[in-house]
Scaffold this active site. Structure first.
Site, PDB file in Angstrom:
ATOM      1  N   GLU A 121      55.328   4.216  35.244  1.00  0.00           N
ATOM      2  CA  GLU A 121      54.824   5.543  34.905  1.00  0.00           C
ATOM      3  C   GLU A 121      55.282   6.516  35.985  1.00  0.00           C
ATOM      4  O   GLU A 121      54.570   6.789  36.951  1.00  0.00           O
ATOM      5  CB  GLU A 121      53.299   5.552  34.769  1.00  0.00           C
ATOM      6  CG  GLU A 121      52.789   4.782  33.566  1.00  0.00           C
ATOM      7  CD  GLU A 121      51.294   4.974  33.329  1.00  0.00           C
ATOM      8  OE1 GLU A 121      50.694   5.860  33.978  1.00  0.00           O
ATOM      9  OE2 GLU A 121      50.723   4.254  32.496  1.00  0.00           O
ATOM     10  N   GLU A 152      46.600  -1.099  34.015  1.00  0.00           N
ATOM     11  CA  GLU A 152      45.956  -0.628  35.245  1.00  0.00           C
ATOM     12  C   GLU A 152      44.576  -1.278  35.430  1.00  0.00           C
ATOM     13  O   GLU A 152      43.604  -0.619  35.781  1.00  0.00           O
ATOM     14  CB  GLU A 152      45.838   0.903  35.238  1.00  0.00           C
ATOM     15  CG  GLU A 152      47.191   1.590  35.269  1.00  0.00           C
ATOM     16  CD  GLU A 152      47.085   3.109  35.289  1.00  0.00           C
ATOM     17  OE1 GLU A 152      46.112   3.653  34.723  1.00  0.00           O
ATOM     18  OE2 GLU A 152      47.974   3.756  35.866  1.00  0.00           O
TER      19      GLU A 152
END
EC number: 3.2.1.23
Length: 658
Positions: free
Chosen positions: A289, A206
């Site tokens: 995710e 991320e």
């Protein structure tokens, strides 16, 4: 009857011949789940074990493959339970396990490498292969994961001049290079193309939510390729927005750009956006995710996500041949001091994570699967699984071993050998915890002063950016009239304030006068991969064994807020999992048979009970040592119970719905 039977046979044969002719003529297009790659029309001839991306699909051994995976972190589960948790993940219908690799676990001190016990990554990967589970390896070096300092080793914070983490700072890149030169050759033999379970390796995590240093990302890719080769799929994960993808991805086909997003978001517009950041034909829709729950900080109500809602949105992905990885499939436990922290609107808005990492996942912290979320997700996954699902294991047995009576054995500072202070650090000004060589737990700060008047005013402008618990004591130590105990509650693992040193980080003033000539004494409580006989815990246990007439403290000392040890023993006839309830206690750390099971803080909540897996226990007598930092339960007892409890403290029993 004979004529009718013969007629049926003739009709059946005619239908069979007709279908065969259609296949020969190419009238039937092969089903997507059974089609073969055009480049390998005969996969059995010269078969090559390979996992790749083409035609916006994943291909495993020349056959289209859908990833139905889940995060399960080896470092949050005792090794004795790895197989148990993997069996439950497999019964859920998962074909892939995704796991982080926390650098700080494997190199707790610079040059000290650990790949044993709970850090035995290679054994975990081999077990995945044995159980026919593929692996997506999140190699970092940054992982986030609600893990202390996002997986970075805290000794990075002691480097001078200060390094810039997650950047192309040459000093930082050199350290990353040294780490990956150890890690990547270890996992390379376990890549899928080499016969292992690893189908993909993630670089960073991320990054688009943090920075846009493309030179840093390109360096990681070059480093990974040098050790892992050109065939392995490297991937990035970023939030499903244009801004985060622009900053965190590498254009072209060198790296596969995957996405994550809130479970309630519409997935397919985000997958469409994902395609813009991958080369043509190289963008199979993948949510790396898919959130089955959410994290919880101390002082919050426990997070909860509706089972039906979660399953419904998973089906929105799978029903159109998308892939997803459940985060988390099984959360586990932040044993020791490894739980991380987050910040809110500013640096002082500090939020430390619970010891439990249950995450409201379908496989609960103790491995339980008899719950609505597991069943709902399994029903959806069963519709789209390429193979029949394995039978569901029953829950592991848990036992309530009853009340455990404790005795106050020693004040924390009474257990420190003041005659043998080889680890003490002296300096003119206070030094950070990392500078003293103490990465977790506590540091005792000591300075001399002469009191003026009846009261004193203490001023410290910066104590670990307000990310610690500080307690001031006046201890009867010759020439050490004042001590400051600083507790590390976990370093930030996400956001812009991650350079998170612990301890006293500024000058200290008493009655307006600057205090100099400091002594810093690390107070070591070993952490996970350093589970050895702890001298401080050992001293507390020895006190318990002395004659009761000598060890009992005065009643008026019981509620003294100075940190103290409380010790007890309990008998186990048959070893199973259990929980220790700390209701009525304030805040501290618990050790069972010298294993640090984590932090308790029921006065703040919501977690009341600490999970104790069976492998920590033994038949017969077991020891429990508690370091209570504030005020103990006046009854001086805890309870071994058979269930989790998240109803303590300020948050009461409310649930946070997501």
């Amino acid at each position: 009857m004979a004529k009718k039977g013969s007629l049926r046979i003739i009709i059946a044969m005619a239908v069979f011949i007709f279908l065969i002719s259609l296949v020969v003529l190419g009238a039937f297009a092969p089903l997507p789940s059974l089609s073969r790659r055009p480049s390998q029309s005969h996969p059995n001839k010269g078969f090559e074990r390979k996992f790749e991306i083409a035609e916006d699909m994943f291909w495993k051994d020349a056959v289209p493959f859908r990833i139905i995976g889940g995060d399960l972190h080896y470092f949050r589960v005792l090794p004795e339970y790895w197989e148990d948790r993997l069996l439950r993940a497999k019964a859920l219908g998962l074909n892939t396990i995704q796991t982080y690799v926390p650098w700080n676990l494997h190199e707790p001190r610079e040059g000290q490498l650990v790949f044993e016990g709970i850090a035995d990554l290679i054994s975990f990967l081999r077990l995945c292969r044995k159980m026919d589970m593929l692996v997506m390896l999140r190699a970092g070096p940054y992982i986030c994961g609600e893990w202390d300092f996002g997986g970075f080793p805290p000794w990075l914070l002691a480097k001078e001049p200060a390094i810039r983490i997650r950047s192309s700072d040459p000093a930082f890149l050199d350290l990353v290079k040294s780490w990956w030169e150890i890690l990547l050759p270890k996992v390379s033999p376990l890549l899928y193309n080499n016969g292992g379970p690893i189908i993909m390796v993630q670089v960073e995590n991320e990054f688009g939510s943090y920075g846009d240093d493309q030179a840093y990302l390109h360096y990681l890719v070059k480093l990974a390729r040098g050790h892992l080769g050109d065939d392995i799929i490297l991937y990035t994960t970023d939030g499903g927005s244009r801004e985060t993808l622009e900053k965190g991805t590498i254009r072209g086909d060198a790296v596969f750009s995957a996405v994550d997003f809130t479970t309630g978001d519409k997935p397919w517009p985000i997958f469409k956006l994902q395609k813009e950041f991958n080369a043509p034909g190289k963008s199979p829709p993948l949510s790396t995710e898919f959130y089955t729950g959410w994290l919880t900080h101390w002082g919050e109500s426990i997070a909860s996500t509706d089972a039906t809602h979660t399953a419904t949105f998973l089906e929105k992905i799978l029903s159109k041949n998308g892939s997803a990885v459940l985060y988390m499939a099984h959360g586990g436990t932040n044993f020791g001091f490894y739980s991380g922290a987050n910040s809110g609107a500013n640096e002082s808005d500090y939020k430390s994570d619970l010891t439990s990492y249950d995450y409201d996942a379908p496989i609960r912290e103790s491995g339980d699967v008899d719950n609505a979320k597991y069943k709902a997700l399994r029903r959806v996954i069963a519709k789209y699984s390429a193979v029949p699902l394995a039978s569901v294991p029953s829950n592991n047995k848990r036992t309530a071993y009853g009340s455990i009576k404790l005795e106050k054995t020693a004040f924390l500072y009474d257990t420190i050998d003041l005659k043998n202070l080889i680890d003490m650090v002296e300096s003119e000004n206070p030094a950070s915890m990392e500078a003293t060589g103490q990465m977790f737990g506590f540091v005792l700060y000591v300075s001399e002063y002469t009191a003026e008047g009846n009261g004193s005013t203490l001023f410290i402008s910066k104590v670990s950016s307000f990310h610690t618990n500080i307690q001031v004591y006046y201890i009867n130590i010759p020439a050490w009239p004042s001590s400051f105990s600083v507790e590390n509650m976990g370093r930030l693992n996400y956001g812009p304030y991650m350079f998170d040193r612990k301890g006293i980080l500024s000058s200290v003033y008493l009655d307006g006068r600057l205090l100099n000539k400091w002594k810093m004494l690390p107070i070591p409580f070993h952490n996970l991969n350093e589970q050895k006989v702890n001298p401080i815990i050992l001293n507390a246990q020895k006190e318990f064994l002395k004659d009761s007439a000598h060890r009992k403290l005065k009643d008026q000392e019981i509620l003294n807020p100075e940190p103290a040890f409380y010790t007890g023993h309990f008998i186990v006839d048959k070893v199973t999992d259990t929980y220790i309830s700390f209701k009525g206690w304030s805040k501290g750390i618990a050790f069972i048979n010298e294993f640090n099971v984590g932090r308790f803080w029921p006065s703040r909540g919501p977690q009341c009970n600490l999970y104790v897996p069976a492998p920590i226990l033994r038949e017969g007598e077991n020891s429990l040592v508690i370091l209570e930092l504030e005020v103990p339960n006046p009854d001086l007892q805890v309870s071994s119970v058979d269930h989790p409890d998240f109803t303590c403290g300020l948050a009461s029993s409310k649930l946070r719905k997501f």
